[in-house]
Design a protein around this motif. Structure first.
Motif, PDB file in Angstrom:
ATOM      1  N   PHE A  72       0.832  -1.207   0.000  1.00  0.00           N
ATOM      2  CA  PHE A  72       0.000   0.000   0.000  1.00  0.00           C
ATOM      3  C   PHE A  72       0.866   1.256   0.000  1.00  0.00           C
ATOM      4  O   PHE A  72       0.583   2.223  -0.714  1.00  0.00           O
ATOM      5  CB  PHE A  72      -0.926   0.009   1.213  1.00  0.00           C
ATOM      6  N   ALA A  73       1.926   1.258   0.806  1.00  0.00           N
ATOM      7  CA  ALA A  73       2.782   2.441   0.911  1.00  0.00           C
ATOM      8  C   ALA A  73       3.442   2.765  -0.417  1.00  0.00           C
ATOM      9  O   ALA A  73       3.672   3.937  -0.728  1.00  0.00           O
ATOM     10  CB  ALA A  73       3.832   2.232   1.998  1.00  0.00           C
ATOM     11  N   ARG A  74       3.756   1.742  -1.203  1.00  0.00           N
ATOM     12  CA  ARG A  74       4.327   1.998  -2.531  1.00  0.00           C
ATOM     13  C   ARG A  74       3.313   2.667  -3.454  1.00  0.00           C
ATOM     14  O   ARG A  74       3.652   3.551  -4.236  1.00  0.00           O
ATOM     15  CB  ARG A  74       4.800   0.685  -3.157  1.00  0.00           C
ATOM     16  N   GLU A  75       2.063   2.231  -3.354  1.00  0.00           N
ATOM     17  CA  GLU A  75       1.020   2.769  -4.229  1.00  0.00           C
ATOM     18  C   GLU A  75       0.488   4.116  -3.739  1.00  0.00           C
ATOM     19  O   GLU A  75       0.070   4.955  -4.538  1.00  0.00           O
ATOM     20  CB  GLU A  75      -0.138   1.776  -4.343  1.00  0.00           C
ATOM     21  N   ALA A  76       0.492   4.310  -2.439  1.00  0.00           N
ATOM     22  CA  ALA A  76      -0.076   5.539  -1.870  1.00  0.00           C
ATOM     23  C   ALA A  76       0.858   6.097  -0.811  1.00  0.00           C
ATOM     24  O   ALA A  76       0.588   5.980   0.393  1.00  0.00           O
ATOM     25  CB  ALA A  76      -1.461   5.260  -1.275  1.00  0.00           C
ATOM     26  N   PRO A  77       1.978   6.692  -1.211  1.00  0.00           N
ATOM     27  CA  PRO A  77       2.910   7.263  -0.232  1.00  0.00           C
ATOM     28  C   PRO A  77       2.257   8.431   0.508  1.00  0.00           C
ATOM     29  O   PRO A  77       1.298   9.034   0.013  1.00  0.00           O
ATOM     30  CB  PRO A  77       4.086   7.734  -1.093  1.00  0.00           C
ATOM     31  N   PRO A  78       2.738   8.743   1.687  1.00  0.00           N
ATOM     32  CA  PRO A  78       2.150   9.846   2.464  1.00  0.00           C
ATOM     33  C   PRO A  78       2.282  11.182   1.750  1.00  0.00           C
ATOM     34  O   PRO A  78       3.276  11.439   1.071  1.00  0.00           O
ATOM     35  CB  PRO A  78       2.935   9.831   3.778  1.00  0.00           C
ATOM     36  N   ALA A  79       1.275  12.017   1.910  1.00  0.00           N
ATOM     37  CA  ALA A  79       1.280  13.330   1.273  1.00  0.00           C
ATOM     38  C   ALA A  79       1.982  14.376   2.128  1.00  0.00           C
ATOM     39  O   ALA A  79       2.248  15.484   1.656  1.00  0.00           O
ATOM     40  CB  ALA A  79      -0.160  13.781   0.986  1.00  0.00           C
ATOM     41  N   SER A  80       2.280  14.046   3.385  1.00  0.00           N
ATOM     42  CA  SER A  80       2.971  14.988   4.263  1.00  0.00           C
ATOM     43  C   SER A  80       3.909  14.212   5.169  1.00  0.00           C
ATOM     44  O   SER A  80       3.846  12.974   5.262  1.00  0.00           O
ATOM     45  CB  SER A  80       1.971  15.799   5.094  1.00  0.00           C
ATOM     46  N   ALA A  81       4.762  14.947   5.852  1.00  0.00           N
ATOM     47  CA  ALA A  81       5.724  14.305   6.750  1.00  0.00           C
ATOM     48  C   ALA A  81       5.063  13.754   8.004  1.00  0.00           C
ATOM     49  O   ALA A  81       5.598  12.844   8.645  1.00  0.00           O
ATOM     50  CB  ALA A  81       6.818  15.301   7.131  1.00  0.00           C
ATOM     51  N   ALA A  82       3.908  14.285   8.378  1.00  0.00           N
ATOM     52  CA  ALA A  82       3.196  13.819   9.572  1.00  0.00           C
ATOM     53  C   ALA A  82       2.470  12.516   9.251  1.00  0.00           C
ATOM     54  O   ALA A  82       1.623  12.469   8.360  1.00  0.00           O
ATOM     55  CB  ALA A  82       2.208  14.879  10.041  1.00  0.00           C
ATOM     56  N   LEU A  83       2.811  11.459   9.970  1.00  0.00           N
ATOM     57  CA  LEU A  83       2.228  10.140   9.714  1.00  0.00           C
ATOM     58  C   LEU A  83       1.205   9.733  10.765  1.00  0.00           C
ATOM     59  O   LEU A  83       0.751   8.593  10.781  1.00  0.00           O
ATOM     60  CB  LEU A  83       3.337   9.088   9.654  1.00  0.00           C
ATOM     61  N   LEU A  84       0.816  10.679  11.626  1.00  0.00           N
ATOM     62  CA  LEU A  84      -0.098  10.333  12.714  1.00  0.00           C
ATOM     63  C   LEU A  84      -1.442   9.861  12.203  1.00  0.00           C
ATOM     64  O   LEU A  84      -2.108   9.052  12.856  1.00  0.00           O
ATOM     65  CB  LEU A  84      -0.285  11.540  13.646  1.00  0.00           C
ATOM     66  N   ASP A  85      -1.873  10.376  11.043  1.00  0.00           N
ATOM     67  CA  ASP A  85      -3.158   9.931  10.507  1.00  0.00           C
ATOM     68  C   ASP A  85      -3.003   9.347   9.101  1.00  0.00           C
ATOM     69  O   ASP A  85      -3.927   9.366   8.295  1.00  0.00           O
ATOM     70  CB  ASP A  85      -4.174  11.077  10.500  1.00  0.00           C
ATOM     71  N   TYR A  86      -1.813   8.814   8.814  1.00  0.00           N
ATOM     72  CA  TYR A  86      -1.555   8.227   7.499  1.00  0.00           C
ATOM     73  C   TYR A  86      -2.424   6.990   7.295  1.00  0.00           C
ATOM     74  O   TYR A  86      -2.604   6.181   8.190  1.00  0.00           O
ATOM     75  CB  TYR A  86      -0.082   7.855   7.388  1.00  0.00           C
ATOM     76  N   GLY A  87      -2.957   6.829   6.094  1.00  0.00           N
ATOM     77  CA  GLY A  87      -3.717   5.629   5.760  1.00  0.00           C
ATOM     78  C   GLY A  87      -5.177   5.864   5.483  1.00  0.00           C
ATOM     79  O   GLY A  87      -5.979   4.930   5.577  1.00  0.00           O
ATOM     80  N   GLU A  88      -5.554   7.093   5.129  1.00  0.00           N
ATOM     81  CA  GLU A  88      -6.969   7.374   4.873  1.00  0.00           C
ATOM     82  C   GLU A  88      -7.539   6.432   3.812  1.00  0.00           C
ATOM     83  O   GLU A  88      -8.687   5.991   3.908  1.00  0.00           O
ATOM     84  CB  GLU A  88      -7.133   8.831   4.423  1.00  0.00           C
ATOM     85  N   ALA A  89      -6.744   6.113   2.793  1.00  0.00           N
ATOM     86  CA  ALA A  89      -7.222   5.267   1.699  1.00  0.00           C
ATOM     87  C   ALA A  89      -7.002   3.781   1.953  1.00  0.00           C
ATOM     88  O   ALA A  89      -7.364   2.957   1.100  1.00  0.00           O
ATOM     89  CB  ALA A  89      -6.528   5.678   0.397  1.00  0.00           C
ATOM     90  N   PHE A  90      -6.425   3.409   3.081  1.00  0.00           N
ATOM     91  CA  PHE A  90      -6.083   2.009   3.332  1.00  0.00           C
ATOM     92  C   PHE A  90      -7.298   1.083   3.385  1.00  0.00           C
ATOM     93  O   PHE A  90      -7.268  -0.008   2.786  1.00  0.00           O
ATOM     94  CB  PHE A  90      -5.262   1.908   4.614  1.00  0.00           C
ATOM     95  N   PRO A  91      -8.394   1.442   4.073  1.00  0.00           N
ATOM     96  CA  PRO A  91      -9.557   0.538   4.080  1.00  0.00           C
ATOM     97  C   PRO A  91     -10.102   0.256   2.677  1.00  0.00           C
ATOM     98  O   PRO A  91     -10.408  -0.898   2.349  1.00  0.00           O
ATOM     99  CB  PRO A  91     -10.581   1.292   4.944  1.00  0.00           C
TER     100      PRO A  91
END
Length: 248
Positions: A72-91
């Motif tokens: 998933f991280a390869r397909e949808a890398p984080p849009a910002s440096a803050a990863l506290l809420d990373y993964g909106e598209a994961f579900p």
């Protein structure tokens, strides 16, 4: 300064796989040192997903989850440096992930994990108290829209996925899913996210309030959803939970 900015942009592009991006600065192709940065970023993304979707992780195990999270991280890398809420598209990604086809509950579990994160980081707002509500006449209350607190999240399912999520979240071993429809309500109070399963009347009331209807119209929707249960007690519980925002 423009050259520095160009280099920084090219460096970020190279980390995401654009090898020619650094060609003006690197003449020997893809420098092996970039792999170190890429691996560090990839691990950070996977660790963040593991932290943000702990219930989903517990359902499938560490190895399965981390392998999926890396893809998933390869397909949808984080849009910002803050990863506290990373993964909106994961579900949603899990719904399309072929290995998850044998785990039809997993995307829903991840969705509830995501709602927990959203509730945690939602803006602050004063909650409507029972005392403030008691100052309104029944007529005024019926004509007043009740706005859900910014942290309120709820999701309805055709089966008992919320109870399964709660059991897994609490580390219980009785991980069985019922065929009874359920809705999970989450809200943040005093910095902590609370959650509980609510009935059809509360679900209908919350949906109506989210649509901007008045309390009277929302009460009618609740009565239609569950005609046999008086709504006074569930409504009092919603107020006690801090589900609505106090009027300014």
């Amino acid at each position: 300064m423009p050259e520095l900015i160009d280099f920084q942009d090219a460096f970020v592009a190279a980390l995401t796989g654009d090898r020619p991006a650094l060609s003006p600065w690197l003449t020997d192709g893809d420098h092996p040192g970039l792999a170190v940065y890429r691996n560090t970023i990839a691990k950070g993304c996977v660790d963040a997903l593991a932290d943000n979707f702990p219930t989903a992780l517990s359902m499938v195990g560490e190895d399965w989850f981390r392998a999926a999270a890396a893809l998933f991280a390869r397909e949808a890398p984080p849009a910002s440096a803050a990863l506290l809420d990373y993964g909106e598209a994961f579900p949603g990604w899990l719904e399309r992930f072929p290995p998850a086809a044998e785990l039809p509950y997993l995307a829903g579990i991840a969705h509830l994990d995501r709602l927990w994160i959203e509730a945690l980081f939602a803006p602050e707002a004063p909650a409507l108290s029972a005392q403030a509500l008691s100052s309104l006449s029944p007529e005024t209350l019926a004509q007043t829209p009740l706005s859900p607190h910014p942290s309120v999240r709820f999701a309805a399912f055709d089966a008992g996925l919320p109870s399964l999520w709660r059991a897994a979240r609490e580390g219980r071993e009785d991980l069985e899913i019922s065929e009874t429809p359920e809705t999970l309500l989450l809200v943040r109070r005093d910095g902590a996210v609370t959650h509980r399963v609510v009935g059809a009347a509360e679900t209908a009331f919350l949906r109506a309030c989210r649509q901007g209807l008045t309390a009277g119209e929302a009460a009618q929707a609740a009565a239609m959803a569950d005609p046999e249960t008086p709504f006074a007690s569930p409504f009092a519980t919603l107020i006690a939970d801090g589900v609505f925002v106090a009027p300014l």
